[in-house]
Design a protein around this motif. Structure first.
Motif, PDB file in Angstrom:
ATOM      1  N   VAL A 378      69.741  77.202  46.473  1.00  0.00           N
ATOM      2  CA  VAL A 378      68.524  78.062  45.672  1.00  0.00           C
ATOM      3  C   VAL A 378      67.641  78.423  46.940  1.00  0.00           C
ATOM      4  O   VAL A 378      67.301  77.489  47.595  1.00  0.00           O
ATOM      5  CB  VAL A 378      67.483  76.954  44.729  1.00  0.00           C
ATOM      6  N   PRO A 379      67.189  79.646  46.797  1.00  0.00           N
ATOM      7  CA  PRO A 379      66.256  80.191  47.934  1.00  0.00           C
ATOM      8  C   PRO A 379      64.796  79.731  47.701  1.00  0.00           C
ATOM      9  O   PRO A 379      64.447  79.776  46.409  1.00  0.00           O
ATOM     10  CB  PRO A 379      66.484  81.744  47.932  1.00  0.00           C
ATOM     11  N   PHE A 380      63.939  79.647  48.443  1.00  0.00           N
ATOM     12  CA  PHE A 380      62.575  79.183  48.192  1.00  0.00           C
ATOM     13  C   PHE A 380      61.766  79.866  49.150  1.00  0.00           C
ATOM     14  O   PHE A 380      62.098  80.374  50.328  1.00  0.00           O
ATOM     15  CB  PHE A 380      62.275  77.689  48.389  1.00  0.00           C
ATOM     16  N   LEU A 381      60.408  80.081  48.750  1.00  0.00           N
ATOM     17  CA  LEU A 381      59.446  80.453  49.746  1.00  0.00           C
ATOM     18  C   LEU A 381      58.196  79.699  50.008  1.00  0.00           C
ATOM     19  O   LEU A 381      57.490  79.741  51.134  1.00  0.00           O
ATOM     20  CB  LEU A 381      58.649  81.976  48.983  1.00  0.00           C
ATOM     21  N   MET A 382      58.245  78.756  49.028  1.00  0.00           N
ATOM     22  CA  MET A 382      57.409  77.461  49.743  1.00  0.00           C
ATOM     23  C   MET A 382      57.883  76.044  48.819  1.00  0.00           C
ATOM     24  O   MET A 382      58.602  76.301  47.908  1.00  0.00           O
ATOM     25  CB  MET A 382      56.124  77.602  49.077  1.00  0.00           C
ATOM     26  N   LEU A 383      57.481  74.982  49.698  1.00  0.00           N
ATOM     27  CA  LEU A 383      57.885  73.726  49.206  1.00  0.00           C
ATOM     28  C   LEU A 383      56.946  72.855  48.515  1.00  0.00           C
ATOM     29  O   LEU A 383      55.833  72.911  49.243  1.00  0.00           O
ATOM     30  CB  LEU A 383      58.440  73.013  50.454  1.00  0.00           C
ATOM     31  N   GLY A 384      57.075  72.355  47.417  1.00  0.00           N
ATOM     32  CA  GLY A 384      56.119  71.630  46.568  1.00  0.00           C
ATOM     33  C   GLY A 384      56.058  70.151  46.963  1.00  0.00           C
ATOM     34  O   GLY A 384      57.017  69.295  46.899  1.00  0.00           O
ATOM     35  N   LEU A 443      53.999  74.760  52.669  1.00  0.00           N
ATOM     36  CA  LEU A 443      53.970  73.532  52.094  1.00  0.00           C
ATOM     37  C   LEU A 443      52.761  73.310  50.946  1.00  0.00           C
ATOM     38  O   LEU A 443      51.655  73.803  51.499  1.00  0.00           O
ATOM     39  CB  LEU A 443      53.749  72.281  52.918  1.00  0.00           C
ATOM     40  N   HIS A 444      52.940  73.029  50.154  1.00  0.00           N
ATOM     41  CA  HIS A 444      51.676  72.809  49.118  1.00  0.00           C
ATOM     42  C   HIS A 444      51.670  71.600  48.400  1.00  0.00           C
ATOM     43  O   HIS A 444      52.726  71.014  48.040  1.00  0.00           O
ATOM     44  CB  HIS A 444      51.412  73.900  48.034  1.00  0.00           C
ATOM     45  N   VAL A 496      44.651  75.238  54.031  1.00  0.00           N
ATOM     46  CA  VAL A 496      43.753  75.754  52.998  1.00  0.00           C
ATOM     47  C   VAL A 496      43.259  74.252  52.283  1.00  0.00           C
ATOM     48  O   VAL A 496      44.226  73.353  52.063  1.00  0.00           O
ATOM     49  CB  VAL A 496      44.700  76.439  51.541  1.00  0.00           C
ATOM     50  N   VAL A 497      42.236  74.109  52.050  1.00  0.00           N
ATOM     51  CA  VAL A 497      41.341  72.867  51.618  1.00  0.00           C
ATOM     52  C   VAL A 497      40.695  73.142  50.379  1.00  0.00           C
ATOM     53  O   VAL A 497      40.104  74.302  49.962  1.00  0.00           O
ATOM     54  CB  VAL A 497      40.567  72.238  52.702  1.00  0.00           C
ATOM     55  N   HIS A 498      40.500  72.082  49.270  1.00  0.00           N
ATOM     56  CA  HIS A 498      39.979  72.330  48.189  1.00  0.00           C
ATOM     57  C   HIS A 498      38.766  71.256  48.283  1.00  0.00           C
ATOM     58  O   HIS A 498      38.920  70.069  48.385  1.00  0.00           O
ATOM     59  CB  HIS A 498      40.836  72.184  46.755  1.00  0.00           C
ATOM     60  N   ALA A 540      44.013  68.328  52.531  1.00  0.00           N
ATOM     61  CA  ALA A 540      44.909  69.746  52.445  1.00  0.00           C
ATOM     62  C   ALA A 540      45.470  70.100  51.138  1.00  0.00           C
ATOM     63  O   ALA A 540      46.065  69.075  50.431  1.00  0.00           O
ATOM     64  CB  ALA A 540      46.035  69.385  53.434  1.00  0.00           C
ATOM     65  N   TYR A 541      45.686  71.351  50.794  1.00  0.00           N
ATOM     66  CA  TYR A 541      46.203  71.638  49.610  1.00  0.00           C
ATOM     67  C   TYR A 541      47.529  72.696  49.856  1.00  0.00           C
ATOM     68  O   TYR A 541      48.331  72.693  49.192  1.00  0.00           O
ATOM     69  CB  TYR A 541      45.327  72.282  48.820  1.00  0.00           C
TER      70      TYR A 541
END
Length: 549
Positions: A378-384, A443-444, A496-498, A540-541
């Motif tokens: 499976v291709p991915f653009l970001m990893l959770g 990464l998120h 990115v921070v929340h 970090a988000y």
């Protein structure tokens, strides 16, 4: 008496001859003027052929002709012949005088010029043939005798206008084109331009720029205006501006000229404005880009409604890839930067498949014990990444302990052995393994969980390295080919921070400036330098890591 009678015909013939001579002279003068010559021997000022660009008037005239033709087609043939006779002649290109000595150039006010907003006439709200008044900064349509720009020039006494599409400047109501190099800085702000050499040296530039109001700013580190709860867009844009290949691609409009998507072109314009070193002000408003986002997402993301930057990043990358890819190859600059590949092993009970069949005879008592394994790439653009749950009970000090977890612990999800249980679309056990690493790894951290009643936020702090994240020490990676080298070391370039409660709060981002390797904290219009140690002390988000070359 007889002499007077004889002389009167002679006088009449003399007057007739004089009138004929004057007509001949006038005809020769007209022919000289048509050739561009002065009838008295000198040369006239040069004229520029310029097509009449009042599309709105042309469209109205064309519509009127079509309606007239539609009515006349129902009449008799002799009426059609009359229509052909009465048909208006073809419009010829209008001659526009070129002048360098415009006396109104000193009225141009650069302090009020702002080209970040949509190019719409402030009166008719049309985007056809819009001019900006360089005295008051307002947008008006057309420059003909009945146009809004012409009327404004007479009423307000503002005479210098620039066409927002062709970048040509005109003096109204006189109607001549202004050819003066003093307006070049305005053209550069309207449409920033970069040469290949300038793009190549951007990351070496340490020089500050100065705005018209006296404030200093760093190109590429300018604040973005929060129009209304659009901080989720601002942090995403600021993060993507650190991706060097992506930035360089969008700084040269020829790279994406084949795309017809307004979203792609608005993103390119915004990129050029953020990195432009000759702006009139030290911030940029992403208004045009936001309008393109609203249209392209069918108002899934819109001004005035807070959204998730992870969802927006995922939507933006996938949408821009689909608009940029060519028919011959299914690749784009988006996939070249961010796409990696996972090996997914899915285990599920055969019972769930058998129950879906209409024929009840196929069910048997042993079906529930059979386990089916499926393996896919499976291709991915970001990893959770999944965070451990926060503690439910307070400690002895009556305060909740905020847990901390190393990044390497939550990365074990992708070691190919750790099992992740999923419920949707069906109950299954999943194992993930990275088989191809991207140049830029997104990464998120899944901080927000939704249930039927409210949204919860996980306050767990993630401990991560700012430099030299070595992935091969924590997750198994495929062996590279003989001619290639394993590139598994990454540096953080955006975080990115929340802050605040879930569903409320705000977003800010820490980004790195490559020319100095300094870190900056950016929250809408506020840009402040910070220490690298401060980057790791926040919730970090979403993070972007750059692969070592």
């Amino acid at each position: 008496m007889a002499a007077d009678d004889l002389s009167s015909p002679a006088r009449k013939r003399g007057r007739d001859e004089e009138e004929e001579e004057e007509e001949v002279v006038d005809g020769e003068a007209a022919q000289k003027r048509a050739r561009g010559e002065d009838p008295e021997g000198g040369a006239l000022l040069g004229l520029a052929n310029y097509e009449e660009d009042e599309e709105d008037e042309e469209a109205a005239a064309a519509a009127g002709r079509r309606r007239a033709n539609g009515r006349h087609e129902e009449e008799e043939e002799d009426d059609e012949v009359d229509n052909d006779v009465r048909r208006a002649p073809e419009r010829r290109p209008r001659q526009v005088e070129l002048r360098r000595d415009c006396p109104y150039l000193d009225t141009v006010n650069r302090q009020v010029l702002d080209f970040d907003f949509e190019k719409f006439c402030s009166i008719s709200l049309s985007n056809l043939n819009v001019y900006a008044c360089l005295v008051c900064g307002k947008y008006y349509q057309g420059r003909g005798l009945k146009s809004h720009a012409y009327t404004h020039s007479l009423e307000a006494g503002h005479h210098v206008f620039i066409n927002l599409q062709t970048e040509k400047a005109y003096c109204l109501p006189d109607g001549y084109e202004i050819n003066d190099p003093s307006l070049e800085d305005i053209r550069h702000v309207l449409n920033p331009r970069f040469t290949t050499e300038q793009v190549r040296n951007l990351d070496r530039n340490k020089q500050w720029s100065r705005a018209l109001d006296g404030s200093n700013y760093l190109p590429g580190m300018v604040g973005l205006n929060n129009i209304k709860e659009t901080d989720f867009v601002n942090v995403t844009i600021q993060s993507l501006m650190r991706i060097t290949p992506l930035r360089n691609f969008f700084l040269i409009p020829e790279n994406y000229r084949h795309s017809k998507s307004p979203l792609v072109h608005r993103f390119g314009e915004l990129t050029r404005k953020i990195w432009h070193a000759r702006n009139f002000k030290g911030q940029v408003s992403p208004h045009e880009f936001l309008q393109a986002v609203m249209r392209a997402s069918d108002k899934r993301f819109q001004i005035g409604v807070q959204s998730d930057p992870v969802e927006f990043m995922s939507w933006l990358l996938n949408t821009m890839h689909s608009k940029l890819k060519s028919r011959k190859r299914n690749r784009s600059i988006i996939h070249d930067c961010f796409q990696g590949e996972l090996e997914v092993v899915k285990e599920f009970h055969k019972k769930h498949i058998v129950e879906k069949k209409e024929d009840g005879d196929e069910q048997n008592g042993d079906a529930g014990s059979d386990i089916v394994t499926e393996t896919s790439r499976v291709p991915f653009l970001m990893l959770g990444l999944d965070l451990p749950p926060p503690p439910l009970f307070k400690d002895a000090m009556e305060k909740n302990i905020i847990p901390q977890v190393p990044l390497f612990n939550i990365l074990k999800k992708f070691d190919g052995e750790t099992v992740t249980e999923v419920v949707r679309p069906s109950i299954a056990r999943m194992r993930y393994r990275v088989i191809r690493l991207p140049k830029y790894l997104i990464l998120h951290m899944r901080r927000f969980t939704k249930n039927n009643f409210f949204v919860e936020k996980n306050p767990t702090l993630v401990n991560f390295p700012v430099k030299n994240l070595e992935l091969k020490d924590y997750i198994p990676l495929p062996k590279p080919k003989d001619s290639e080298k394993l590139r598994s070391k990454y540096d953080l370039i955006a975080n990115v921070v929340h802050d605040g409660k879930p569903g409320e709060g705000c977003y800010r981002v820490f980004v790195q400036r490559k020319s100095e390797e300094a870190w900056y904290e950016m929250q809408d219009l506020h840009v402040t330098e910070t220490l690298p140690q401060m980057v790791a002390l926040s919730e970090a988000y979403m993070q972007i890591y750059e692969q070592h070359e």
